[in-house]
Write a protein that holds these residues in place. Sequence first.
Motif, short mmCIF file in Angstrom:
data_model
loop_
_atom_site.label_atom_id
_atom_site.label_comp_id
_atom_site.label_asym_id
_atom_site.label_seq_id
_atom_site.Cartn_x
_atom_site.Cartn_y
_atom_site.Cartn_z
N UNK A 228 0.83 -1.21 0.00
CA UNK A 228 0.00 0.00 0.00
C UNK A 228 0.86 1.26 0.00
N UNK A 229 1.89 1.31 0.83
CA UNK A 229 2.75 2.50 0.90
C UNK A 229 3.58 2.66 -0.37
N UNK A 230 3.99 1.53 -0.98
CA UNK A 230 4.74 1.60 -2.24
C UNK A 230 3.88 2.16 -3.37
N UNK A 231 2.62 1.75 -3.40
CA UNK A 231 1.72 2.24 -4.46
C UNK A 231 1.51 3.75 -4.35
N UNK A 232 1.63 4.28 -3.14
CA UNK A 232 1.51 5.73 -2.93
C UNK A 232 2.86 6.44 -3.01
N UNK A 233 3.91 5.68 -3.32
CA UNK A 233 5.27 6.21 -3.44
C UNK A 233 5.74 6.87 -2.14
N UNK A 234 5.32 6.30 -1.03
CA UNK A 234 5.78 6.77 0.27
C UNK A 234 7.00 5.92 0.66
N UNK A 235 8.12 6.25 0.06
CA UNK A 235 9.30 5.40 0.19
C UNK A 235 9.89 5.43 1.60
N UNK B 208 21.60 -1.84 7.52
CA UNK B 208 20.17 -1.56 7.32
C UNK B 208 19.65 -0.55 8.35
N UNK B 209 20.21 -0.60 9.55
CA UNK B 209 19.84 0.40 10.57
C UNK B 209 20.26 1.79 10.13
N UNK B 210 21.43 1.86 9.48
CA UNK B 210 21.91 3.14 8.98
C UNK B 210 20.97 3.68 7.90
N UNK B 211 20.53 2.82 6.99
CA UNK B 211 19.60 3.25 5.93
C UNK B 211 18.29 3.75 6.54
N UNK B 212 17.79 3.00 7.51
CA UNK B 212 16.53 3.38 8.15
C UNK B 212 16.65 4.72 8.88
N UNK B 213 17.69 4.87 9.68
CA UNK B 213 17.86 6.10 10.44
C UNK B 213 18.12 7.29 9.52
N UNK B 214 18.86 7.07 8.46
CA UNK B 214 19.16 8.14 7.51
C UNK B 214 17.89 8.64 6.83
N UNK B 215 17.04 7.72 6.42
CA UNK B 215 15.83 8.10 5.68
C UNK B 215 14.71 8.58 6.59
N UNK C 111 14.53 8.82 -3.45
CA UNK C 111 14.01 8.65 -4.81
C UNK C 111 13.80 7.17 -5.10
N UNK C 112 13.23 6.89 -6.24
CA UNK C 112 12.86 5.52 -6.58
C UNK C 112 14.08 4.61 -6.73
N UNK C 113 15.17 5.15 -7.26
CA UNK C 113 16.39 4.35 -7.45
C UNK C 113 16.99 3.94 -6.11
N UNK C 114 17.13 4.91 -5.20
CA UNK C 114 17.68 4.60 -3.88
C UNK C 114 16.77 3.65 -3.11
N UNK C 115 15.47 3.84 -3.26
CA UNK C 115 14.54 2.96 -2.56
C UNK C 115 14.65 1.53 -3.07
N UNK C 116 14.81 1.37 -4.38
CA UNK C 116 14.92 0.03 -4.96
C UNK C 116 16.13 -0.72 -4.40
#
Length: 227
Positions: free
Chosen positions: A139-146, A194-201, A209-214
């Motif tokens: 659901x969140x991906x379809x709304x582009x809430x990355x 992965x904790x770093x990615x989560x805390x950073x975002x 953006x879509x590329x980084x999210x992928x």
Amino acid sequence: MVTRIDSLQKEDVFEDSWEITPKHFDPKFKERYQSKEYQYETIIDSKKQTAWDRFWKAIKDFFSRLFDFRDVDNTLSGFEIFMKIIAFIIIGFVIYLIVRLIINKEGQWVFSKNKKKIIVSEMVEENIHTIDFKEIIQHSKSNKEYRLTIRYYYLWLLKSLSDKEIIEWDIEKTNSDYLYEIQSPTLKENFKYLSYIYEYSWYGEFEINETDFSKAEKAFEKAIANT
């Protein structure tokens, strides 16, 4: 009859012959009322005032002069006008900061780089073992809430680690607490990344953006599958 009235009028007339002497105030009459008996205001000895009292008195005097517009006959100098403008700007800025701090419920500035507020129900964290993460992620991906989707992936990772008894889930724990509980060096390193990615975002409120999210999504899915 006319003669009688005239005689009565003459008898009733009274002529004032007293001499009027004007009175004058003594030029030094104020000196008679300088004693303590005639002092009705409380006078505080400056020597008995503490530094704190003198500080607040200076603040009070400053604002009294700042907002005193009674003396309209005297023209303010350019310096006085400039100082009043600066004072009003400072006061307005302080009020602005206070309002911003009160409005922001999360303790972060309202007017930050990311103006799009993301609201996450506390029920997601409190019921981590009963959430269908695939559904809410879709659901969140379809709304582009990355950013929100990465948060869901991170909670899903914690759920997987808890199900495998690698960590002990507790809503009060921090990411560092979970990192300390992981024994596998490889898994510990992946979790740290992965904790770093989560805390950073999420906490950094940086747009993803879509590329980084992928890229982040693939890393989370791999870690969840290998736990």
